[in-house]
Design a protein around this motif. Structure first.
Motif, PDB file in Angstrom:
ATOM      1  N   ASN A   1       0.824  -1.210   0.000  1.00  0.00           N
ATOM      2  CA  ASN A   1       0.000   0.000   0.000  1.00  0.00           C
ATOM      3  C   ASN A   1       0.858   1.260   0.000  1.00  0.00           C
ATOM      4  O   ASN A   1       0.521   2.259  -0.654  1.00  0.00           O
ATOM      5  CB  ASN A   1      -0.918   0.019   1.218  1.00  0.00           C
ATOM      6  CG  ASN A   1      -1.972  -1.083   1.153  1.00  0.00           C
ATOM      7  OD1 ASN A   1      -2.198  -1.680   0.107  1.00  0.00           O
ATOM      8  ND2 ASN A   1      -2.601  -1.359   2.280  1.00  0.00           N
TER       9      ASN A   1
ATOM     10  N   TYR B   1       3.984   1.431  -1.153  1.00  0.00           N
ATOM     11  CA  TYR B   1       4.575   1.522  -2.499  1.00  0.00           C
ATOM     12  C   TYR B   1       3.551   2.096  -3.466  1.00  0.00           C
ATOM     13  O   TYR B   1       3.884   2.909  -4.354  1.00  0.00           O
ATOM     14  CB  TYR B   1       5.022   0.142  -2.983  1.00  0.00           C
ATOM     15  CG  TYR B   1       6.364  -0.310  -2.416  1.00  0.00           C
ATOM     16  CD1 TYR B   1       7.448   0.550  -2.391  1.00  0.00           C
ATOM     17  CD2 TYR B   1       6.537  -1.616  -1.959  1.00  0.00           C
ATOM     18  CE1 TYR B   1       8.682   0.123  -1.887  1.00  0.00           C
ATOM     19  CE2 TYR B   1       7.756  -2.046  -1.469  1.00  0.00           C
ATOM     20  CZ  TYR B   1       8.828  -1.169  -1.434  1.00  0.00           C
ATOM     21  OH  TYR B   1      10.034  -1.585  -0.950  1.00  0.00           O
ATOM     22  N   LEU B   2       2.308   1.683  -3.337  1.00  0.00           N
ATOM     23  CA  LEU B   2       1.238   2.182  -4.211  1.00  0.00           C
ATOM     24  C   LEU B   2       1.083   3.692  -4.050  1.00  0.00           C
ATOM     25  O   LEU B   2       0.961   4.434  -5.028  1.00  0.00           O
ATOM     26  CB  LEU B   2      -0.077   1.472  -3.852  1.00  0.00           C
ATOM     27  CG  LEU B   2      -1.327   1.906  -4.627  1.00  0.00           C
ATOM     28  CD1 LEU B   2      -1.155   1.685  -6.128  1.00  0.00           C
ATOM     29  CD2 LEU B   2      -2.549   1.134  -4.130  1.00  0.00           C
TER      30      LEU B   2
ATOM     31  N   TYR C   1       4.654   1.194  -8.600  1.00  0.00           N
ATOM     32  CA  TYR C   1       3.635   0.190  -8.899  1.00  0.00           C
ATOM     33  C   TYR C   1       4.196  -1.222  -9.014  1.00  0.00           C
ATOM     34  O   TYR C   1       3.564  -2.193  -8.582  1.00  0.00           O
ATOM     35  CB  TYR C   1       2.904   0.572 -10.194  1.00  0.00           C
ATOM     36  CG  TYR C   1       2.160   1.886 -10.073  1.00  0.00           C
ATOM     37  CD1 TYR C   1       1.274   2.126  -9.020  1.00  0.00           C
ATOM     38  CD2 TYR C   1       2.349   2.888 -11.037  1.00  0.00           C
ATOM     39  CE1 TYR C   1       0.605   3.341  -8.919  1.00  0.00           C
ATOM     40  CE2 TYR C   1       1.682   4.102 -10.945  1.00  0.00           C
ATOM     41  CZ  TYR C   1       0.811   4.320  -9.865  1.00  0.00           C
ATOM     42  OH  TYR C   1       0.146   5.520  -9.770  1.00  0.00           O
TER      43      TYR C   1
ATOM     44  N   ALA D   1       4.800  -2.498  -5.576  1.00  0.00           N
ATOM     45  CA  ALA D   1       3.519  -2.757  -4.913  1.00  0.00           C
ATOM     46  C   ALA D   1       2.922  -4.050  -5.447  1.00  0.00           C
ATOM     47  O   ALA D   1       2.462  -4.908  -4.667  1.00  0.00           O
ATOM     48  CB  ALA D   1       2.553  -1.598  -5.156  1.00  0.00           C
ATOM     49  N   LEU D   2       2.948  -4.202  -6.763  1.00  0.00           N
ATOM     50  CA  LEU D   2       2.398  -5.407  -7.376  1.00  0.00           C
ATOM     51  C   LEU D   2       3.146  -6.649  -6.913  1.00  0.00           C
ATOM     52  O   LEU D   2       2.536  -7.701  -6.639  1.00  0.00           O
ATOM     53  CB  LEU D   2       2.469  -5.269  -8.905  1.00  0.00           C
ATOM     54  CG  LEU D   2       1.607  -6.253  -9.705  1.00  0.00           C
ATOM     55  CD1 LEU D   2       0.128  -6.041  -9.400  1.00  0.00           C
ATOM     56  CD2 LEU D   2       1.856  -6.073 -11.210  1.00  0.00           C
TER      57      LEU D   2
ATOM     58  N   TYR E   1       1.861  -7.586  -3.440  1.00  0.00           N
ATOM     59  CA  TYR E   1       0.526  -8.194  -3.458  1.00  0.00           C
ATOM     60  C   TYR E   1       0.578  -9.614  -4.007  1.00  0.00           C
ATOM     61  O   TYR E   1      -0.137 -10.506  -3.529  1.00  0.00           O
ATOM     62  CB  TYR E   1      -0.432  -7.342  -4.300  1.00  0.00           C
ATOM     63  CG  TYR E   1      -0.625  -5.936  -3.754  1.00  0.00           C
ATOM     64  CD1 TYR E   1      -0.705  -5.700  -2.394  1.00  0.00           C
ATOM     65  CD2 TYR E   1      -0.720  -4.854  -4.636  1.00  0.00           C
ATOM     66  CE1 TYR E   1      -0.869  -4.406  -1.910  1.00  0.00           C
ATOM     67  CE2 TYR E   1      -0.887  -3.566  -4.165  1.00  0.00           C
ATOM     68  CZ  TYR E   1      -0.959  -3.342  -2.796  1.00  0.00           C
ATOM     69  OH  TYR E   1      -1.132  -2.076  -2.323  1.00  0.00           O
TER      70      TYR E   1
ATOM     71  N   ASN F   1      -6.188  -4.569  -4.265  1.00  0.00           N
ATOM     72  CA  ASN F   1      -5.078  -3.629  -4.395  1.00  0.00           C
ATOM     73  C   ASN F   1      -4.364  -3.775  -5.743  1.00  0.00           C
ATOM     74  O   ASN F   1      -3.886  -2.782  -6.309  1.00  0.00           O
ATOM     75  CB  ASN F   1      -4.088  -3.834  -3.253  1.00  0.00           C
ATOM     76  CG  ASN F   1      -4.637  -3.343  -1.922  1.00  0.00           C
ATOM     77  OD1 ASN F   1      -5.421  -2.393  -1.879  1.00  0.00           O
ATOM     78  ND2 ASN F   1      -4.242  -3.986  -0.832  1.00  0.00           N
TER      79      ASN F   1
ATOM     80  N   VAL G   1      -3.641  -0.962  -8.627  1.00  0.00           N
ATOM     81  CA  VAL G   1      -2.380  -0.755  -9.349  1.00  0.00           C
ATOM     82  C   VAL G   1      -2.641  -0.719 -10.856  1.00  0.00           C
ATOM     83  O   VAL G   1      -2.157   0.167 -11.577  1.00  0.00           O
ATOM     84  CB  VAL G   1      -1.368  -1.856  -9.002  1.00  0.00           C
ATOM     85  CG1 VAL G   1      -0.138  -1.762  -9.927  1.00  0.00           C
ATOM     86  CG2 VAL G   1      -0.936  -1.753  -7.547  1.00  0.00           C
TER      87      VAL G   1
ATOM     88  N   ASN H   1      -4.380   2.450 -11.963  1.00  0.00           N
ATOM     89  CA  ASN H   1      -3.452   3.586 -12.000  1.00  0.00           C
ATOM     90  C   ASN H   1      -2.523   3.518 -13.209  1.00  0.00           C
ATOM     91  O   ASN H   1      -2.001   4.547 -13.654  1.00  0.00           O
ATOM     92  CB  ASN H   1      -2.624   3.637 -10.728  1.00  0.00           C
ATOM     93  CG  ASN H   1      -3.440   4.104  -9.533  1.00  0.00           C
ATOM     94  OD1 ASN H   1      -4.512   4.693  -9.692  1.00  0.00           O
ATOM     95  ND2 ASN H   1      -2.939   3.841  -8.329  1.00  0.00           N
TER      96      ASN H   1
END
Length: 806
Positions: free
Chosen positions: A698, A700-701, A706, A709-710, A713, A729, A733, A736
């Motif tokens: 979150n 990182y998001l 991205y 973050a990915l 997750y 989440n 990503v 966005n």
């Protein structure tokens, strides 16, 4: 009427009248004033009045409660009543109790003077008796040790009764109300007064009263009271017989007569006093010549006493007073010679009047005309003796400054005193001087292997040092020394419980409860044991039984509250914690436990209050700092949260949870780099963790990283393929990054795993709109709105324009 007694011839020099008592009072103050600056000797003060739960539970005006109070084998309601009043006024301040003890001593001295004056009809004799009684070092133990106020109250009423009796000669038996009342008060203070009827009969003998029916009738109330209190004293002490030192007949005789000799010896040679005298049978060198000669001395004393009955009745009364009061006090209630008896200075507080009176009679005789040429020598000698006694008493009082001083003093004259080593070990233990405590206690048990208390305390010390083997060994020795004492059994059961030996612990607790079925501590300990064994219902049942006996036991409420909490009965748990805190607000665990319930129930403000109180008691508790920081996060008070969590990390830099919580707080503050650093530390300590990976993703998001973050997750989904949060989440990503098809795929997976997520419907609606699928976008938007999400009407209208029916 009786014949008038013949009194000793004297010159009647010096002060006359009541003022003859004044020098005695002045010298008593000089002799005893150091006592006022002493602390407590730590010699049963806590047990009797400082922290006596029986006294604390009574109001000072609860006369019925005091009259029914029996404790430690003693019945002294009047003394307990005055202890309660002192407790209310002075609390833990020693000086107040010492002032009362000194004032009582002065009152006893006045009472001694008045009685002696009526008996002898001689001011000088009365003044000298009172003076010697007041300043002799043998009396200091009674004055310096507040527990002995029972003897002081009893002596005050005892001599008052004797004075009143002398004033009633020839009057009706009904006129004895005041004297009988004083005798009753003496007995209600201490059972040492039971000798008084014997003294009344002896007074009649030396005053040559005719023993008519009226004389015997007037004695009935005195004899009746003495009989009742004597039987009560025997009954109360009978349980203590098993703890007495067992002696054969000859040993019993030598022990008693040696004590008698020692008391008389200290009269004329006031040195080598001690709070603990060794019994002759315990001397390492065996019986000495003096001990073997003690029975001879006792027989000579008795013979002289009987001889003076006809020759000099006042001397006879003084000698017999000492003999009767000493021998009734010391062997009673151990009437059989097979029971050992203790020797202690305070046991002669009442009896010493007889010897002091004897000396005063002799001194007055020496001031008669027959010895006129020796008057100056006698005056010089008695003056030096009085000065010496005053100075010795002054110094003796300083030995009672505190427990360490007192028991160190004992070891000077009696290095093999097991009792002194025991008390010193106890004191050192309280002071945190563990090595010194162990050394003293080991010496105590080496001298007397029957000292269960010393073995128990050694077990406590080794348990505190986490030395399970030594602790268990010493508890076993304590149990062997006194199998009827539930204390060591209870402590060993706690040791077994901590070691996970539940069956052994239950066996010990069963033994404790077989000794005393109403043992609250045993029930509480077994309840805690059942709680740890997972048998919550049995635990609750034992806690309930304990509270039925003692409805104000703090520990039981606290432990039952924990049991209720573990079962999810939060309301019941809160009631118990509330009750526990109403009894004792100085317990860290209770505040922490109640705070945990409030936090778990979402009452963050109440949780913070409880955690703050817990930190007042233990400012360095990692657990509470971490939990309060978490509660601050829930209230979005982020600066306070970070402050608590910084302290928590300093206390435990290897505790992953603190880094996790601080990462959450820092992330909410927008301090993303620092939040990422904390999450990394958490993962390094804890390994792959869903919540940490989720929250790091979150952050990182939020940072726009991205890919990272990915990756987080996806790591979550590798651990739990059905984690709806991770899919949601990942959808954010993709949205966005304008990868709307992929975003729709992730939002759909979120909805499948956790149907009813309005945010997922709303975000998927936006993705559909971006792809031009207005019908699907409209359906998702309406679904989100119907689920309570505030979807803007302008957005819905914009989609509706693109639908076929417009």
């Amino acid at each position: 009427m009786t014949d008038k007694m013949q009194h000793p011839e004297s010159s009647r020099i010096g002060i006359t009248g009541i003022w003859a008592c004044l020098p005695a009072l002045v010298l008593a103050i000089i002799a005893c004033y150091p006592i006022l600056f002493n602390g407590f000797a730590e010699y049963y003060e806590e047990r009797y009045f400082l922290a006596n739960p029986s006294l604390e539970s009574l109001r000072w005006f609860d006369l019925v409660g005091f009259l029914s109070l029996i404790q430690f084998g003693e019945y002294m309601p009047l003394t307990n009543f005055f202890f309660k009043i002192q407790q209310n006024f002075f609390g833990q301040q020693a000086m107040g109790y010492h002032v009362i003890s000194l004032l009582l001593h002065l009152a006893v001295v006045v009472s001694v003077f008045q009685f002696t004056r009526k008996l002898s009809e001689h001011d000088l004799m009365a003044g000298l008796t009172a003076m010697l009684y007041a300043i002799h070092p043998m009396q200091i133990e009674t004055v310096a040790w507040p527990i002995m106020q029972s003897y002081q109250w009893s002596a005050l009423c005892y001599f008052g009764c004797l004075s009143a009796y002398l004033s009633l000669e020839g009057k009706s038996p009904w006129a004895h109300g005041k004297a009988v009342g004083l005798f009753g008060a003496a007995l209600l203070s201490s059972w040492i007064a039971i000798t008084l009827p014997i003294m009344l009969l002896l007074l009649d003998v030396i005053r040559q009263r005719r023993f008519s029916t009226a004389v015997w009738l007037e004695k009935i109330p005195y004899l009746g009271l003495a009989l009742v209190f004597g039987v009560l004293a025997l009954h109360l002490h009978i349980d203590q017989w098993s703890d007495a030192v067992k002696l054969n007949f000859s040993e019993g005789v030598f022990t008693r007569t040696h004590g008698f000799f020692l008391y008389f010896f200290h009269l004329i040679a006031p040195v080598n006093f001690s709070a603990d005298y060794p019994l002759p049978v315990n001397r390492p060198d065996g019986f000495s010549t003096i001990i073997y000669l003690s029975p001879v001395f006792a027989l000579i004393y008795i013979a002289i006493t009987l001889y003076t009955l006809k020759k000099h009745k006042l001397i006879f009364f003084g000698l017999i007073f000492f003999l009767v009061n000493l021998f009734f006090l010391v062997p009673f209630p151990y009437l059989s010679p097979k029971f050992g008896v203790f020797i202690a200075d305070h046991t002669v507080y009442l009896a010493y009047w007889g010897i002091m009176f004897f000396l005063a009679v002799v001194v007055v005789q020496l001031f008669s005309k027959r010895f006129e040429k020796f008057h100056a020598l006698v005056l010089a000698f008695i003056s030096m003796f009085i000065i010496a006694l005053t100075l010795l008493s002054n110094q003796r009082g300083k030995a009672w400054k505190d427990g360490e001083t007192l028991w160190s003093d004992v070891l000077i004259s009696n290095p093999n005193s097991a009792l002194a080593h025991l008390h010193l070990g106890t004191i050192y233990n309280r002071q945190g001087l563990t090595d010194e405590a162990i050394e003293s206690l080991e010496r105590s048990v080496a001298i007397d292997t029957g000292k269960a208390e010393a073995f128990t305390l050694l077990g406590d010390i080794y348990q505190r040092q986490n030395d399970f083997v030594k602790a268990l060994t010493h508890y076993k020795k304590a149990i062997a020394a006194d199998p009827a004492d539930p204390g060591p059994l209870l402590k060993r059961s706690g040791l077994y419980r901590k070691a996970g030996q539940h069956e052994d612990a239950l066996e010990d607790l069963a033994k404790v409860l077989s000794i005393r079925t109403d043992q609250v501590k045993a029930l509480a300990e077994r309840g805690l044991l059942y709680y740890q064994m997972g048998e919550k219902e049995k635990a609750t049942a034992d806690f309930n039984r304990a509270l039925a006996i003692d409805s104000n036991d703090f520990d039981v409420f606290n432990n039952r509250g924990q049991t209720y909490r573990s079962q999810g009965f939060y309301d019941l748990a809160l009631k118990d914690f509330d009750k526990a805190l109403s009894i004792n607000q100085q317990n860290f665990d209770t505040w922490n436990n109640r705070g945990n319930i409030h936090k778990e129930q979402g009452r963050s403000r109440m949780a913070i209050y409880d955690y703050t109180e817990a930190l007042r008691l233990d400012p360095n508790s990692f657990e509470v700092l971490n939990n309060r920081g978490n509660a601050f996060i829930n209230l979005n008070v982020l600066d306070s949260a970070v402050e608590d969590l910084n302290k928590a990390v300093k206390i435990c830099d290897r505790c992953a949870i603190a880094y996790y919580n601080r990462g959450i707080a820092l992330g909410k503050q927008g301090l993303n780099e620092q939040a990422i650093e904390d999450f990394n530390l958490n993962l390094a300590l804890k390994g792959q963790d869903l919540n940490t990976l989720q929250n790091r993703g979150n952050v990182y998001l939020a940072m726009g990283a991205y890919e990272k973050a990915l990756a987080d997750y996806q790591s979550v989904l590798e651990i739990n393929p059905k984690d709806a949060r991770a899919y949601y989440n990942m959808g954010v990503v993709m949205s966005n990054q304008a990868q709307y098809k992929k975003a729709i795929e992730y939002y759909t997976k979120t909805i499948e795993l956790r149907f009813g997520t309005p945010e997922a419907f709303n975000n998927r609606s936006i993705a559909y709109k971006e792809l031009g699928d207005y019908e699907a976008a409209y359906k998702d938007a309406m679904m989100a709105k119907n689920m309570g999400l505030p979807v803007k009407e302008a957005y819905i209208e914009d989609i509706r324009k693109h639908l076929p029916d417009g």
